[in-house]
Design an enzyme around this catalytic site. Sequence first.
Site, PDB file in Angstrom:
ATOM      1  N   ASP A 174       0.883  -1.160   0.000  1.00 33.74           N
ATOM      2  CA  ASP A 174       0.000   0.000   0.000  1.00 33.74           C
ATOM      3  C   ASP A 174       0.930   1.222   0.000  1.00 33.74           C
ATOM      4  O   ASP A 174       2.152   1.090   0.124  1.00 33.74           O
ATOM      5  CB  ASP A 174      -0.888  -0.040   1.246  1.00 33.74           C
ATOM      6  CG  ASP A 174      -1.789   1.164   1.357  1.00 33.74           C
ATOM      7  OD1 ASP A 174      -2.349   1.584   0.328  1.00 33.74           O
ATOM      8  OD2 ASP A 174      -1.917   1.710   2.469  1.00 33.74           O
ATOM      9  N   ASP A 203      -0.119   5.114   1.177  1.00 32.79           N
ATOM     10  CA  ASP A 203      -0.334   6.028   2.305  1.00 32.79           C
ATOM     11  C   ASP A 203      -0.276   5.281   3.632  1.00 32.79           C
ATOM     12  O   ASP A 203      -0.909   4.235   3.796  1.00 32.79           O
ATOM     13  CB  ASP A 203      -1.699   6.715   2.179  1.00 32.79           C
ATOM     14  CG  ASP A 203      -1.773   7.645   0.976  1.00 32.79           C
ATOM     15  OD1 ASP A 203      -0.732   8.200   0.589  1.00 32.79           O
ATOM     16  OD2 ASP A 203      -2.879   7.804   0.419  1.00 32.79           O
TER      17      ASP A 203
END
Length: 242
Positions: free
Chosen positions: A13, A15
């Site tokens: 991922d 953020d």
Amino acid sequence: MAQERKKVLAVFDFDHTIIDDNSDTWVLKLAPNGQAPDWLRQTYRNGYWTEYMENVFKYLHDNGTTPDEILDLMGKIPYTDKMQNVLKFIGSNSAKFDCIVISDSNTVFIETILKVGGVKHAVSSTFTNPAHFDKSNCLHVKPFHKHPCKSCPVNMCKKTILLEYIGTQAQDGVVYDKVVYVGDGGNDLCPCKELSGTDIVMPRRGYRLIKKIEKLSKSSLRAKVVPWGSGSEVLAVLKDCI
């Protein structure tokens, strides 16, 4: 068919995983008073974050924000502790690893941040919402895709993206002995539930993914769970894989 090559797939991922903040909320530092006004926040509909960010970008443009200001600000966002070391290790071992980013951010933010951080070369593919500046210098973002999954936001099912990538790579002769999925958010659970018993899920401590995993029955998640707090723990796992 191409000759079979076995590798490890590292999935990240973005953020609060690669970077230690949320790029979509970080950009609001450029707004008057450094935050979205109430009327703008009220345009958000649950599951339609990309639509909301389109409104945010229009608001910033209407208030005179320039592309250079946005790109410069993205270059200042902090990386998660030791995460650049992780990506550099992957980049220097590209014969053994493929690395992909699956994120609900956007192409402009991610490409800028990876480039400034000196780690863009380590990422084989990035799957995120497409973004661009128009002729008037307003930033626009569109949903990544449509999908049938009921568990995910309307613009992105990370499971669908991951499985399609693995399938495409298999057609090119690349087979993954192991998948290591590193994430933090609630939308990372869907792909993690598809992983096998030889794979590893690495949820960040203190974030939504690990809390969701803790509520699952053991039969719901086959992959080994290894929580992390800094990139050094992720790096140790990746080194063990080879």
